[in-house]
Design an enzyme around this catalytic site. Structure first.
Site, PDB file in Angstrom:
ATOM      1  N   ASP A  59       0.844  -1.185   0.000  1.00 40.69           N
ATOM      2  CA  ASP A  59       0.000   0.000   0.000  1.00 40.69           C
ATOM      3  C   ASP A  59       0.886   1.244   0.000  1.00 40.69           C
ATOM      4  OD1 ASP A  59       0.844   0.008   2.732  1.00 40.69           O
ATOM      5  OD2 ASP A  59      -0.884  -1.270   3.186  1.00 40.69           O
ATOM      6  N   ASP A  61       1.589   5.013   1.512  1.00 39.65           N
ATOM      7  CA  ASP A  61       1.340   6.003   2.551  1.00 39.65           C
ATOM      8  C   ASP A  61       2.024   7.296   2.159  1.00 39.65           C
ATOM      9  OD1 ASP A  61       0.002   4.081   3.964  1.00 39.65           O
ATOM     10  OD2 ASP A  61       1.713   3.543   5.216  1.00 39.65           O
ATOM     11  N   ASP A 154      10.184   3.833  12.949  1.00 40.40           N
ATOM     12  CA  ASP A 154      10.825   2.748  13.690  1.00 40.40           C
ATOM     13  C   ASP A 154      12.218   2.354  13.187  1.00 40.40           C
ATOM     14  OD1 ASP A 154       9.644   1.721  11.399  1.00 40.40           O
ATOM     15  OD2 ASP A 154       8.450   0.197  12.423  1.00 40.40           O
TER      16      ASP A 154
END
Ligand code: ATP
Ligand code: MG
Length: 441
Positions: A59, A61, A154
């Site tokens: 996907d 983002d 992260d």
């Protein structure tokens, strides 16, 4: 903390492999509209990583300096979402593009727990076009610069930006080097980042396994140091990671990595069985995923219980004894109860799982009458039983004649149903797709 002055490394278009061809038309549309409206518009996260690695992103983002209300105004087909109203979903046919305003804080992400609430709120807002989210709930202090947004992420490989304005890749975190060296490294101090959000430890190993990357030494050492903290993570988020992994097609490898790091037993104490047995079944789960089968939650969790289940079954039917159904059901219930609670399984999922497993006791011999097959196949839980039966068969838990007998019977049934046409093929696992939940953050 780095600030706006931070100087990123920038790779111009000719020096990297991210191209617009790799993006979905919807993602391109969203990026250009933001850009033309005067906003910064970056592709972020996993999509940039996967494109640099030559893969196809799941996907897309997007991050921007436009605020949620401004994004919302640019796209009719969009809605503001998330507990703190900081994300916008732009809806296209079959695709949702997630647009987030640059953020500064490394606060723990919102979990799937928040998702339902967010959905309900969004539905309410949709129903009432005049309603805007209460301004008190929008905390502007959380918005940040691109540098801050990169730094709160992260791992370095997840912290890269692709800028639609000039097609460059922007690296504030050393992600380009780590992608080249194929290594997973936290952004910032690993122990701090893992204590801030222990689920990141699971994620580090997921990327390691999925991308076949090594875990950088300090990151690895920090996992060993902080692994106890995983039991503090929210059950909903842990459950989410587990199901995502079970559907990833790489569950056996990820499981082994989690288990090897001492994370699996702490995160999922109830489902952890014998490593060799779990791996054996998970390999079959991955094979099923590779064939395109979409196993439901009950089957996926049931996979962990196949070996224990057949042990109980053998114990209760030893010496040619007739199975005590009540006792068997009781044992299945006792076996599943802790996981059902801790993984937040719905009653329906638990029901299917229990009945599905129990039905395996009836499938341990080849069916001698077609009626028996028909009767069973009519039950909703049969699709779970059938999926579990195939996993068990592939893992060598089912007698060969039973496996062949039931396979032939179900095949016949499917043919009859196909011929009957109008009557839906009951024995075929129904493809009940639940909408893909996206992690909110
Ligand atoms: P996948 O291919 O699994 O979708 P992804 O990298 O896109 O991988 P997502 O879970 O979709 O992973 O998250 C999107 C991005 O959000 C990540 O790339 C990362 O930059 C950031 N992110 C996700 N989870 C966290 C977290 N727990 N802490 C900080 N940043 C996170
Ligand atoms: Mg993603």
């Amino acid at each position: 903390m780095m600030t706006e002055d931070a100087v990123p490394r920038i790779l111009a278009r000719p020096d990297h492999s991210v191209s617009r061809d790799g993006l979905s038309p919807s993602a391109i549309k969203v990026m250009y509209r933001l850009h033309r409206s005067g906003y910064t518009s970056f592709l972020v996260g996993g999509a940039v990583r996967d494109l640099l690695l030559g893969g196809r992103p799941k996907d897309f983002d997007i991050a921007t300096n436009a605020q949620p209300q401004e994004i919302r105004r640019l796209f009719r087909n969009s809605r503001i979402i998330g507990r703190r109203f900081r994300l916008v979903h732009v809806m296209f046919r079959g695709e949702i593009v997630e647009v987030a305003t640059f953020r500064a804080s490394p606060e723990p992400p919102e979990g799937p727990d928040d998702w339902e609430e967010a959905e309900a709120e969004a539905a309410e807002a949709d129903a009432d076009p005049d309603r805007t989210p209460a301004p008190t709930r929008v905390d502007r202090s959380v918005y940040g610069t691109p540098a801050e947004d990169a730094l709160r992420r992260d791992f370095t490989i997840n912290g890269l930006f692709y800028n639609i304005a000039d097609f460059s890749v922007i690296d504030y975190v050393g992600g380009l080097d780590d992608i080249k060296a194929r290594r997973v490294r936290t952004i910032g101090e690993p122990e701090q980042r893992f204590r801030e959000d222990p689920v990141r430890m699971l994620r580090a190993l997921e990327y390691g396994a999925r991308l076949d990357f090594e875990i950088e030494r300090r990151t690895r050492e920090a996992i060993a140091e902080c692994r106890g903290e995983i039991s503090e993570a929210s059950p909903a988020r842990l459950s989410y990671e587990l199901f995502e992994t079970l559907r990833s097609g790489e569950s056996a490898t990820i499981y082994s990595a989690w288990r090897g790091a001492g994370l699996f037993d702490r995160a999922f104490p109830d489902v952890a069985g014998r490593t060799d047995e779990d791996v054996k079944v998970l390999k079959e789960v991955d094979r099923a995923a590779a064939r395109g089968a979409r196993l439901d939650d009950s089957t996926l969790i049931g996979a962990f219980y196949l070996f224990p289940f057949y042990r109980e079954f053998a114990e209760l039917t030893g010496d040619g004894r007739k199975l005590d159904n009540v006792e068997m059901l009781r044992r299945v219930a006792v076996m599943l109860e802790p996981a059902a609670t801790n993984l937040r399984l719905s009653n329906h999922t638990l029901h299917l799982l229990m009945q599905g497993l129990f039905t395996l006791t009836k499938m341990n011999r080849a069916p001698d009458r077609g009626r028996k097959v028909l009767k069973l196949a009519r039950q909703e839980y049969f699709r779970v039983a059938w999926a579990l039966f195939q996993l068990a068969g592939a893992a060598g838990l089912v007698p060969t004649d039973a496996l062949q007998g039931w396979s032939a019977a179900v095949l016949r049934l499917d043919k009859t149903n196909d011929k009957a046409g109008s009557e839906e093929g009951r024995s075929k696992p129904k493809r009940r797709r639940r909408p893909r939940r996206r992690r909110r953050r």
